[in-house]
Design an enzyme around this catalytic site. Structure first.
Site, mmCIF file in Angstrom:
data_model
loop_
_atom_site.group_PDB
_atom_site.id
_atom_site.type_symbol
_atom_site.label_atom_id
_atom_site.label_comp_id
_atom_site.label_asym_id
_atom_site.label_seq_id
_atom_site.Cartn_x
_atom_site.Cartn_y
_atom_site.Cartn_z
ATOM 1 N N LEU A 1 -10.815 -0.263 -4.891
ATOM 2 C CA LEU A 1 -12.065 -0.157 -5.656
ATOM 3 C C LEU A 1 -12.454 -1.523 -6.229
ATOM 4 C CD1 LEU A 1 -11.141 3.205 -7.398
ATOM 5 C CD2 LEU A 1 -12.754 2.877 -5.517
ATOM 6 N N ARG A 2 -11.539 -2.470 -6.135
ATOM 7 C CA ARG A 2 -11.788 -3.888 -6.471
ATOM 8 C C ARG A 2 -11.950 -4.170 -7.956
ATOM 9 N NH1 ARG A 2 -9.353 -6.725 -2.797
ATOM 10 N NH2 ARG A 2 -10.436 -6.945 -0.804
ATOM 11 N N ASP B 1 -7.663 2.480 4.575
ATOM 12 C CA ASP B 1 -7.259 1.162 4.070
ATOM 13 C C ASP B 1 -8.492 0.329 3.713
ATOM 14 O OD1 ASP B 1 -5.380 -0.604 3.180
ATOM 15 O OD2 ASP B 1 -5.066 -1.566 5.119
#
Lengths: 424, 317
Positions: free
Chosen positions: A62-63, A304
């Protein structure tokens, strides 16, 4: 809110159900049909569509925090919902990494207040992912972590890995490990084979996976730790895990959709979108992955999902950041594999619903009465083309850009709410 | 699908020799032949590329290759600008594509690119305007096509034909872009036996699939060879546990007069330079009668002239 989903092909891989039927949802749960007394607030006509459990994705970056320029929680939650994903596990390789309960609680809190899937953080195995000091696994578990991992960060010290397994086994916590011997992989960016040799790309040998696997499996035998192996990439690696399972070891594994469809042969042309971790392996490895998914040697498929800033891909292959965005392609790429391998739809859907839910140990991936009303409704025949406009993710870094896809999500229901509805 | 060729088969870029048709390679060599006398004239210039702007984009330091490209371009009357980007804009953080865009805006006609990353020339070629050609002057371990071509030119000059030769490439094939280009050129041009000789630590995985025979023993590998190509051994290879020492390497894989005697009596010895005397090659061999190392340098100018003329001049291949 009461929802009536009419005339869909209801597939629930967990129970083996596959029939044209109606599905009823009330108070966020699946309820048994009782048509005369059920007054729906919303009726969805699912004629010609497949109704299945919401997808469970074992790896979606989700960064946040730290990499908001690559993607934001909002953008990636929306992308996941658009991909039919209703539960996701996010790796801890953020900045700072998810190694403290406060960070995990903050992520869960923020995610809960946004529309989109249920977020299950996977905690850092070692502090700052440095591979030296163990994290407070019990505290992190209380904060909501489902397992512990180094993500792609190196763990060079085998003694630390042994201690981590012993400690995790004490409490029954699970470790998610990517099998890669850091020293054997050092400097490599592509599978060490004929193609990398031809292109002059430094190689990562298959040995990097199998040597690490041998270590992990042996440590498991010693410690009794439960381990999930993330992103296997080689034929030999899969065979080793299969043998370990046969011996009764508590081990599961997954592969990424990219590795189901692509191989080292696709690297000709040096497209940095194909710079992935682990590297795309040989055709022989890819074919073994495809077979292993069919016969159950590999437990789950995941996207991924790794959104990367465009600037980090607009450089020569070796200088690019690895990873591909893919949460919205999880379903169509699974369907593509199933079509190509003549795998029945329920079996294919099991790999992205009940099987990953079992690995995460969460109440998801099923449509039984009383289950959470997490539902994916998709058109298995719908054809579309992957473009940056057709993707909700902030990262359009996918090797499948401009590729045609078949199968598209029409509705995603989470907790009985319609979180995504396509404009057709 | 070959990004180097136009739909009608003309050369659009020169990025690698891998996949180029034999006719294209032969045409480049023939064109180079026609430029051989230019360097011997009093006025060493032809007006073929007058008014064209050629930029040497060197993201990695190089003196020799850059100089030969510059001389070749000037002999064709092109305007040449040398950009040593390794020490300028890249250190200021400018992205590679910004550099390329800026130079394109200056109406460049051709980029000569050297970069430490394999595939960098492909990457730039994908992003340049349609009228700009890209020549790969060496990218990572991948390719050095003009060096490969000048080596073929040298072999043809001394041996005449390719179809009856046995050629050995000795040394660090793993890290060598030159070796890869040589192998592609030799196999395309019909050399029946291409050998690579070196320790396992310096040969790439699956190198046989490039169409070569592998030898780990110099005596066996050199036996009956017509051409012996020595590769440069870079000092940093000693540090990566690939070799124990320069002395041991020289003992087993260095070219000495004794080892050269195992090849055919009229075998020629080549080296892309710069040489490590006493590491991969003995001075007696480098300076000996079978060495064609200096002619290689001379021919390099004509070959690069041919490539640039065909690209910028649009001559048919």
């Amino acid at each position: 809110m009461k929802i009536h989903i009419k005339n869909g092909r209801v597939i629930d891989p967990a129970s083996g159900r596959d029939e044209i039927a109606d599905l009823f949802i009330a108070a966020g749960r699946i309820v048994t049909s009782d048509a005369p007394t059920f007054h729906a607030n919303r009726t969805i006509d699912a004629s010609g569509l497949v109704v299945c459990p919401g997808l469970v994705d074992l790896s979606v970056r989700l960064r946040e925090p730290g990499f908001e320029y690559k993607a934001t929680l909002e953008s990636e939650m929306l992308a996941a919902a658009a991909g039919g994903v209703t539960s996701l596990a996010c790796p801890p390789d953020t900045d700072p990494p998810l190694d403290e309960p406060g960070l995990v609680e903050m992520l869960k809190f923020r995610a809960k207040n946004l529309p989109g899937p249920r977020v299950y953080p996977v905690g850092a195995l070692t502090q700052k992912l440095e591979g030296k000091m163990l994290t407070e696994m019990a505290e992190l578990t209380e904060a909501g972590c489902r397992a512990f991992t180094q993500a792609d960060a190196p763990l060079t010290d085998t003694l630390v890995l042994l201690r981590a397994m012993e400690y995790a086994a004490t409490f029954g916590f699970r470790l998610w490990l990517r099998a890669q011997d850091v020293t054997l992989a050092r400097g490599g960016i592509a599978h060490d084979g004929a193609i990398a040799s031809r292109l002059g790309l430094p190689g990562i040998p298959a040995l990097a996976e199998t040597v690490a696997l041998a270590t992990i499996l042996q440590l498991m035998r010693e410690t009794g730790a439960r381990v999930h192996l993330a992103r296997l990439s080689t034929r030999e690696g899969i065979a080793m895990v299969q043998a370990a399972k046969a011996q009764g070891l508590a081990v599961t594994c997954d592969v990424a959709t990219t590795h189901v469809h692509l191989s080292e042969n696709d690297l000709v042309g040096f497209d940095s979108h194909l710079h992935l971790v682990p590297p795309l392996r040989s055709l022989r490895d890819r074919d073994a992955i495809r077979e292993a998914l069919r016969d159950g040697a590999v437990d789950a498929l995941c996207s991924d999902h790794t959104p990367v800033d465009e600037d980090e891909k607009q450089v020569p292959f070796g200088e690019s950041s690895p990873g591909a965005s893919g949460v919205e392609l999880l379903l169509p790429l699974t369907l593509k594999w199933a079509r190509e391998m003549n795998v029945p739809l329920p079996r294919a859907l099991a790999l992205i619903t009940c099987e990953p839910a079992r690995i995460l140990d969460i109440p998801a991936g099923e449509l039984a009465a009383g289950a959470n009303a997490d539902v994916c409704i998709f058109d298995a025949q719908a054809e579309w083309v992957v473009t940056s406009k057709s993707l909700a993710s902030q990262g359009d870094n996918t090797p499948f850009l401009n590729h045609p896809m078949q199968g598209r999500v029409r509705y995603t229901l989470i907790d009985g709410h319609i979180d995504f509805e396509s404009a057709r | 699908m070959n990004p180097q060729l136009t739909p009608d088969g003309r050369l659009r870029h020169l990025l690698t020799l891998d996949g180029l048709p034999r006719a294209t390679l032969t045409h480049i060599l023939d064109t180079a032949e026609s430029f051989m006398d230019v360097g011997e004239r009093e006025v060493k210039k032809v007006p073929l590329l007058r008014g064209k702007s050629i930029f040497n984009l060197f993201f990695e330091p190089s003196t020799r290759t850059r100089t030969t490209f510059e001389i070749a371009a000037k002999r064709l009357s092109a305007d040449v600008v040398n950009l040593n980007i390794a020490t300028s804009s890249q250190t200021k953080g400018e992205a590679i594509l910004d550099t390329v865009d800026n130079l394109s805006a200056m109406h460049a006609d051709m980029f000569i690119v050297r970069h430490s990353q394999s595939g960098a020339a492909h990457f730039i070629a994908r992003h340049v305007a349609p009228h700009i050609s890209v020549v790969n002057a060496g990218d990572g371990r991948h390719a050095h096509p003009t060096q490969g071509l000048l080596d073929m030119f040298t072999i043809r000059r001394f041996k005449g034909e390719f179809h009856n030769l046995t050629v050995a490439i000795v040394g660090d094939v793993l890290h060598s872009r030159v070796a890869r280009s040589q192998i592609h050129a030799l196999t395309t041009l019909g050399v029946p036996e291409v050998r690579v000789i070196g320790p396992k630590t310096l040969l790439p995985t699956g190198v046989e699939q490039l169409g070569v025979k592998v030898f780990h023993d110099m005596a066996a590998g050199l036996a009956g060879c017509d051409v012996v190509i020595m590769l440069r051994l870079q000092n940093e290879r000693m540090k990566g546990a690939r070799l124990p020492s320069a002395q041991e390497y020289f003992k087993f894989f260095g070219l000495t007069p004794e080892k050269l005697a195992l090849a055919k009596p009229d075998a020629i010895v080549m080296h892309p330079g710069p040489m490590n005397r006493g590491v991969e090659i003995a001075s007696e061999v480098a300076d000996g009668p079978q060495s064609v190392i200096l002619p290689q340098v001379t021919y390099g100018i004509a070959v690069r002239m041919a490539v640039m003329a065909l690209l910028a001049g649009g001559a048919s291949t």
